[in-house]
Design a protein around this motif. Structure first.
Motif, PDB file in Angstrom:
ATOM      1  N   ASP A  77       0.834  -1.204   0.000  1.00  0.00           N
ATOM      2  CA  ASP A  77       0.000   0.000   0.000  1.00  0.00           C
ATOM      3  C   ASP A  77       0.869   1.254   0.000  1.00  0.00           C
ATOM      4  O   ASP A  77       0.627   2.194  -0.756  1.00  0.00           O
ATOM      5  CB  ASP A  77      -0.930   0.021   1.219  1.00  0.00           C
ATOM      6  CG  ASP A  77      -2.006  -1.043   1.164  1.00  0.00           C
ATOM      7  OD1 ASP A  77      -2.344  -1.496   0.053  1.00  0.00           O
ATOM      8  OD2 ASP A  77      -2.507  -1.421   2.243  1.00  0.00           O
ATOM      9  N   ASP A  78       1.884   1.261   0.847  1.00  0.00           N
ATOM     10  CA  ASP A  78       2.765   2.421   0.929  1.00  0.00           C
ATOM     11  C   ASP A  78       3.506   2.636  -0.389  1.00  0.00           C
ATOM     12  O   ASP A  78       3.654   3.772  -0.842  1.00  0.00           O
ATOM     13  CB  ASP A  78       3.754   2.259   2.080  1.00  0.00           C
ATOM     14  CG  ASP A  78       4.508   3.538   2.363  1.00  0.00           C
ATOM     15  OD1 ASP A  78       3.839   4.565   2.622  1.00  0.00           O
ATOM     16  OD2 ASP A  78       5.748   3.529   2.321  1.00  0.00           O
ATOM     17  N   LEU A  79       3.963   1.566  -1.012  1.00  0.00           N
ATOM     18  CA  LEU A  79       4.648   1.705  -2.305  1.00  0.00           C
ATOM     19  C   LEU A  79       3.741   2.311  -3.360  1.00  0.00           C
ATOM     20  O   LEU A  79       4.164   3.161  -4.150  1.00  0.00           O
ATOM     21  CB  LEU A  79       5.167   0.346  -2.781  1.00  0.00           C
ATOM     22  CG  LEU A  79       6.468  -0.128  -2.162  1.00  0.00           C
ATOM     23  CD1 LEU A  79       6.768  -1.558  -2.578  1.00  0.00           C
ATOM     24  CD2 LEU A  79       7.612   0.776  -2.550  1.00  0.00           C
ATOM     25  N   VAL A  80       2.480   1.888  -3.387  1.00  0.00           N
ATOM     26  CA  VAL A  80       1.540   2.433  -4.367  1.00  0.00           C
ATOM     27  C   VAL A  80       1.293   3.918  -4.106  1.00  0.00           C
ATOM     28  O   VAL A  80       1.354   4.744  -5.023  1.00  0.00           O
ATOM     29  CB  VAL A  80       0.201   1.655  -4.355  1.00  0.00           C
ATOM     30  CG1 VAL A  80      -0.852   2.351  -5.207  1.00  0.00           C
ATOM     31  CG2 VAL A  80       0.416   0.234  -4.849  1.00  0.00           C
ATOM     32  N   ILE A  81       1.038   4.279  -2.850  1.00  0.00           N
ATOM     33  CA  ILE A  81       0.743   5.670  -2.518  1.00  0.00           C
ATOM     34  C   ILE A  81       1.939   6.572  -2.822  1.00  0.00           C
ATOM     35  O   ILE A  81       1.791   7.641  -3.413  1.00  0.00           O
ATOM     36  CB  ILE A  81       0.309   5.793  -1.039  1.00  0.00           C
ATOM     37  CG1 ILE A  81      -1.069   5.165  -0.865  1.00  0.00           C
ATOM     38  CG2 ILE A  81       0.298   7.242  -0.591  1.00  0.00           C
ATOM     39  CD1 ILE A  81      -1.515   5.007   0.577  1.00  0.00           C
ATOM     40  N   VAL A  82       3.134   6.128  -2.459  1.00  0.00           N
ATOM     41  CA  VAL A  82       4.330   6.947  -2.668  1.00  0.00           C
ATOM     42  C   VAL A  82       4.723   6.990  -4.138  1.00  0.00           C
ATOM     43  O   VAL A  82       4.996   8.058  -4.685  1.00  0.00           O
ATOM     44  CB  VAL A  82       5.500   6.421  -1.794  1.00  0.00           C
ATOM     45  CG1 VAL A  82       6.806   7.087  -2.168  1.00  0.00           C
ATOM     46  CG2 VAL A  82       5.194   6.645  -0.327  1.00  0.00           C
ATOM     47  N   THR A  83       4.734   5.843  -4.800  1.00  0.00           N
ATOM     48  CA  THR A  83       5.198   5.778  -6.190  1.00  0.00           C
ATOM     49  C   THR A  83       4.243   6.469  -7.149  1.00  0.00           C
ATOM     50  O   THR A  83       4.664   7.234  -8.015  1.00  0.00           O
ATOM     51  CB  THR A  83       5.400   4.311  -6.623  1.00  0.00           C
ATOM     52  OG1 THR A  83       6.280   3.675  -5.698  1.00  0.00           O
ATOM     53  CG2 THR A  83       5.987   4.230  -8.016  1.00  0.00           C
ATOM     54  N   LEU A  84       2.944   6.190  -7.013  1.00  0.00           N
ATOM     55  CA  LEU A  84       1.963   6.764  -7.938  1.00  0.00           C
ATOM     56  C   LEU A  84       1.371   8.075  -7.425  1.00  0.00           C
ATOM     57  O   LEU A  84       0.501   8.645  -8.072  1.00  0.00           O
ATOM     58  CB  LEU A  84       0.832   5.765  -8.197  1.00  0.00           C
ATOM     59  CG  LEU A  84       1.237   4.451  -8.859  1.00  0.00           C
ATOM     60  CD1 LEU A  84       0.026   3.566  -9.054  1.00  0.00           C
ATOM     61  CD2 LEU A  84       1.936   4.701 -10.183  1.00  0.00           C
ATOM     62  N   LYS A  85       1.833   8.502  -6.257  1.00  0.00           N
ATOM     63  CA  LYS A  85       1.310   9.732  -5.644  1.00  0.00           C
ATOM     64  C   LYS A  85      -0.219   9.703  -5.569  1.00  0.00           C
ATOM     65  O   LYS A  85      -0.905  10.661  -5.909  1.00  0.00           O
ATOM     66  CB  LYS A  85       1.811  10.961  -6.386  1.00  0.00           C
ATOM     67  CG  LYS A  85       3.309  11.120  -6.292  1.00  0.00           C
ATOM     68  CD  LYS A  85       3.810  12.279  -7.086  1.00  0.00           C
ATOM     69  CE  LYS A  85       5.303  12.471  -7.035  1.00  0.00           C
ATOM     70  NZ  LYS A  85       6.155  11.343  -6.995  1.00  0.00           N
ATOM     71  N   ALA A  86      -0.712   8.546  -5.151  1.00  0.00           N
ATOM     72  CA  ALA A  86      -2.154   8.344  -5.036  1.00  0.00           C
ATOM     73  C   ALA A  86      -2.690   9.109  -3.838  1.00  0.00           C
ATOM     74  O   ALA A  86      -2.018   9.227  -2.812  1.00  0.00           O
ATOM     75  CB  ALA A  86      -2.460   6.855  -4.879  1.00  0.00           C
ATOM     76  N   GLU A  87      -3.893   9.622  -3.980  1.00  0.00           N
ATOM     77  CA  GLU A  87      -4.571  10.276  -2.860  1.00  0.00           C
ATOM     78  C   GLU A  87      -4.998   9.154  -1.907  1.00  0.00           C
ATOM     79  O   GLU A  87      -5.732   8.248  -2.298  1.00  0.00           O
ATOM     80  CB  GLU A  87      -5.773  11.069  -3.369  1.00  0.00           C
ATOM     81  CG  GLU A  87      -6.281  12.119  -2.401  1.00  0.00           C
ATOM     82  CD  GLU A  87      -7.179  11.519  -1.338  1.00  0.00           C
ATOM     83  OE1 GLU A  87      -6.935  11.790  -0.148  1.00  0.00           O
ATOM     84  OE2 GLU A  87      -8.099  10.781  -1.686  1.00  0.00           O
ATOM     85  N   PRO A  88      -4.509   9.159  -0.669  1.00  0.00           N
ATOM     86  CA  PRO A  88      -4.730   8.036   0.239  1.00  0.00           C
ATOM     87  C   PRO A  88      -6.186   7.640   0.448  1.00  0.00           C
ATOM     88  O   PRO A  88      -6.506   6.460   0.492  1.00  0.00           O
ATOM     89  CB  PRO A  88      -4.095   8.506   1.555  1.00  0.00           C
ATOM     90  CG  PRO A  88      -3.055   9.477   1.133  1.00  0.00           C
ATOM     91  CD  PRO A  88      -3.636  10.173  -0.066  1.00  0.00           C
TER      92      PRO A  88
END
Length: 147
Positions: A77-88
């Motif tokens: 989850d953290d990799l996706v949020i950080v890498t894709l700059k996803a809105e949490p």
């Protein structure tokens, strides 16, 4: 889910998700599964099962297995949020849609594939995704564990 037969890694997605997710959600779902592949969680799963077979009598092995699966999900989850700059919050809603879809009795992933079978500590995952203070505090450690 990520499935490894020994020859190649495959990402398997249930058809029940097709109508439920938007294109941006699909990006996050695939990125999450690819994070598992990048981290080699499929290999860790086999080591984990071997340890559980050999040390079936040891309660610490069972506890370690549960915590390992939880941390795998948090790391991805953290990799996706950080890498894709996803809105949490949007990412958390996407994960909730996936969990709701997989919680239906018509679909049960194999035990080696998912922590969802046992319910998993979903509340902690969502808290880590949404609460920036928690994510920042544990993010450095999680990223170190993820690589």
């Amino acid at each position: 889910m990520v499935w490894w037969t020994g020859f190649r890694v495959q990402i398997v997605l249930p058809t029940s998700l097709v109508g439920r997710l938007k294109s941006n959600d699909w990006t996050w779902v695939l990125a999450h599964e690819l994070a598992h592949v990048r981290r080699h969680d499929h290999l860790v799963r086999w080591i984990e099962w071997f340890a559980r077979i050999v040390f079936w009598w040891n309660p610490l092995v069972w506890l370690a297995q549960r915590n390992l699966r939880t941390l795998e999900e948090v790391c991805c989850d953290d990799l996706v949020i950080v890498t894709l700059k996803a809105e949490p919050r949007a990412y958390a809603r996407c994960i909730l849609k996936v969990i709701e879809s997989l919680a239906q009795p018509t679909f049960r992933p194999p035990a080696m594939a998912s922590a969802i079978n046992s319910g998993g500590p979903v509340q902690r995952r969502f808290q880590m995704m949404i609460d920036n203070r928690v994510r920042r505090r544990e993010s450095r450690w999680i990223r170190s564990a993820a690589w």
